[in-house]
Design a protein around this motif. Structure first.
Motif, PDB file in Angstrom:
ATOM      1  N   PRO A  45      48.784  10.668   8.356  1.00 35.10           N
ATOM      2  CA  PRO A  45      50.073  10.729   9.043  1.00 35.10           C
ATOM      3  C   PRO A  45      50.519   9.389   9.618  1.00 35.10           C
ATOM      4  O   PRO A  45      51.580   9.297  10.218  1.00 35.10           O
ATOM      5  N   HIS A  46      49.721   8.349   9.415  1.00 34.02           N
ATOM      6  CA  HIS A  46      50.025   7.074  10.067  1.00 34.02           C
ATOM      7  C   HIS A  46      51.046   6.220   9.324  1.00 34.02           C
ATOM      8  O   HIS A  46      51.779   5.457   9.943  1.00 34.02           O
ATOM      9  N   VAL A  47      51.064   6.335   8.009  1.00 34.99           N
ATOM     10  CA  VAL A  47      51.973   5.532   7.193  1.00 34.99           C
ATOM     11  C   VAL A  47      52.661   6.438   6.188  1.00 34.99           C
ATOM     12  O   VAL A  47      52.016   7.256   5.537  1.00 34.99           O
ATOM     13  N   PHE A  48      53.982   6.325   6.081  1.00 32.58           N
ATOM     14  CA  PHE A  48      54.749   7.055   5.074  1.00 32.58           C
ATOM     15  C   PHE A  48      54.955   6.119   3.898  1.00 32.58           C
ATOM     16  O   PHE A  48      55.614   5.091   4.013  1.00 32.58           O
ATOM     17  N   GLU A  49      54.325   6.453   2.759  1.00 26.95           N
ATOM     18  CA  GLU A  49      54.418   5.593   1.583  1.00 26.95           C
ATOM     19  C   GLU A  49      54.734   6.442   0.352  1.00 26.95           C
ATOM     20  O   GLU A  49      54.136   7.495   0.151  1.00 26.95           O
ATOM     21  N   ILE A  50      55.652   5.954  -0.455  1.00 24.27           N
ATOM     22  CA  ILE A  50      56.022   6.622  -1.692  1.00 24.27           C
ATOM     23  C   ILE A  50      55.348   5.897  -2.847  1.00 24.27           C
ATOM     24  O   ILE A  50      55.413   4.670  -2.941  1.00 24.27           O
ATOM     25  N   ALA A  51      54.680   6.663  -3.700  1.00 26.65           N
ATOM     26  CA  ALA A  51      54.029   6.097  -4.881  1.00 26.65           C
ATOM     27  C   ALA A  51      54.784   6.553  -6.126  1.00 26.65           C
ATOM     28  O   ALA A  51      55.344   7.646  -6.148  1.00 26.65           O
ATOM     29  N   GLU A  52      54.805   5.714  -7.135  1.00 26.19           N
ATOM     30  CA  GLU A  52      55.473   6.035  -8.395  1.00 26.19           C
ATOM     31  C   GLU A  52      54.445   6.342  -9.469  1.00 26.19           C
ATOM     32  O   GLU A  52      53.435   5.656  -9.587  1.00 26.19           O
ATOM     33  N   LEU A  53      54.738   7.380 -10.241  1.00 26.25           N
ATOM     34  CA  LEU A  53      53.894   7.761 -11.366  1.00 26.25           C
ATOM     35  C   LEU A  53      54.712   7.528 -12.619  1.00 26.25           C
ATOM     36  O   LEU A  53      55.685   8.224 -12.873  1.00 26.25           O
ATOM     37  N   ASN A  54      54.323   6.534 -13.402  1.00 21.76           N
ATOM     38  CA  ASN A  54      55.086   6.154 -14.595  1.00 21.76           C
ATOM     39  C   ASN A  54      54.488   6.682 -15.894  1.00 21.76           C
ATOM     40  O   ASN A  54      55.163   6.664 -16.920  1.00 21.76           O
ATOM     41  N   ALA A  55      53.241   7.116 -15.851  1.00 22.72           N
ATOM     42  CA  ALA A  55      52.559   7.564 -17.067  1.00 22.72           C
ATOM     43  C   ALA A  55      51.581   8.675 -16.715  1.00 22.72           C
ATOM     44  O   ALA A  55      51.259   8.885 -15.542  1.00 22.72           O
ATOM     45  N   VAL A  56      51.094   9.345 -17.719  1.00 26.03           N
ATOM     46  CA  VAL A  56      50.118  10.410 -17.522  1.00 26.03           C
ATOM     47  C   VAL A  56      48.889   9.878 -16.788  1.00 26.03           C
ATOM     48  O   VAL A  56      48.330  10.550 -15.911  1.00 26.03           O
ATOM     49  N   GLU A  57      48.484   8.666 -17.106  1.00 25.66           N
ATOM     50  CA  GLU A  57      47.324   8.063 -16.453  1.00 25.66           C
ATOM     51  C   GLU A  57      47.555   7.903 -14.953  1.00 25.66           C
ATOM     52  O   GLU A  57      46.623   8.066 -14.159  1.00 25.66           O
ATOM     53  N   ASP A  58      48.781   7.555 -14.564  1.00 23.77           N
ATOM     54  CA  ASP A  58      49.106   7.429 -13.140  1.00 23.77           C
ATOM     55  C   ASP A  58      48.975   8.771 -12.430  1.00 23.77           C
ATOM     56  O   ASP A  58      48.476   8.842 -11.313  1.00 23.77           O
ATOM     57  N   ALA A  59      49.433   9.830 -13.082  1.00 21.83           N
ATOM     58  CA  ALA A  59      49.335  11.172 -12.500  1.00 21.83           C
ATOM     59  C   ALA A  59      47.873  11.582 -12.354  1.00 21.83           C
ATOM     60  O   ALA A  59      47.474  12.105 -11.301  1.00 21.83           O
ATOM     61  N   ALA A  60      47.079  11.339 -13.378  1.00 20.67           N
ATOM     62  CA  ALA A  60      45.654  11.676 -13.316  1.00 20.67           C
ATOM     63  C   ALA A  60      44.961  10.900 -12.207  1.00 20.67           C
ATOM     64  O   ALA A  60      44.142  11.452 -11.460  1.00 20.67           O
ATOM     65  N   ARG A  61      45.287   9.635 -12.071  1.00 17.88           N
ATOM     66  CA  ARG A  61      44.697   8.798 -11.022  1.00 17.88           C
ATOM     67  C   ARG A  61      45.109   9.292  -9.639  1.00 17.88           C
ATOM     68  O   ARG A  61      44.303   9.332  -8.706  1.00 17.88           O
ATOM     69  N   ALA A  62      46.374   9.687  -9.485  1.00 17.27           N
ATOM     70  CA  ALA A  62      46.857  10.191  -8.199  1.00 17.27           C
ATOM     71  C   ALA A  62      46.108  11.464  -7.796  1.00 17.27           C
ATOM     72  O   ALA A  62      45.774  11.648  -6.625  1.00 17.27           O
ATOM     73  N   ILE A  63      45.824  12.325  -8.772  1.00 13.70           N
ATOM     74  CA  ILE A  63      45.056  13.541  -8.488  1.00 13.70           C
ATOM     75  C   ILE A  63      43.617  13.176  -8.136  1.00 13.70           C
ATOM     76  O   ILE A  63      43.062  13.661  -7.147  1.00 13.70           O
ATOM     77  N   GLU A  64      43.013  12.309  -8.915  1.00 17.63           N
ATOM     78  CA  GLU A  64      41.621  11.912  -8.694  1.00 17.63           C
ATOM     79  C   GLU A  64      41.436  11.231  -7.337  1.00 17.63           C
ATOM     80  O   GLU A  64      40.453  11.477  -6.633  1.00 17.63           O
TER      81      GLU A  64
END
Length: 64
Positions: A29-48
């Motif tokens: 809750p300390h920092v509000f940050e938006i991350a971008e997922l540009n590829a399937v690999e980015d989505a998998a990494r975000a989940i992992e």
């Protein structure tokens, strides 16, 4: 979620129609940050790396 008076969802399709944006759950809750997922690999990494958490959000991330 309201941040400085603006409403955000935890995941959404960006205006370009190609990039998926998420609220990085690791930074809250300390920092509000938006991350971008540009590829399937980015989505998998975000989940992992637990940038997205919880079954509904993980499912939505996989669907995008």
């Amino acid at each position: 979620m309201q941040v400085q008076g603006q409403g955000y969802r935890t995941i959404w399709l960006s205006e370009d129609g190609q990039t998926v944006q998420i609220i990085d759950q690791n930074r809250l809750p300390h920092v509000f940050e938006i991350a971008e997922l540009n590829a399937v690999e980015d989505a998998a990494r975000a989940i992992e790396e637990m940038k997205v958490r919880g079954a509904p959000l993980i499912g939505a991330t996989g669907a995008y």
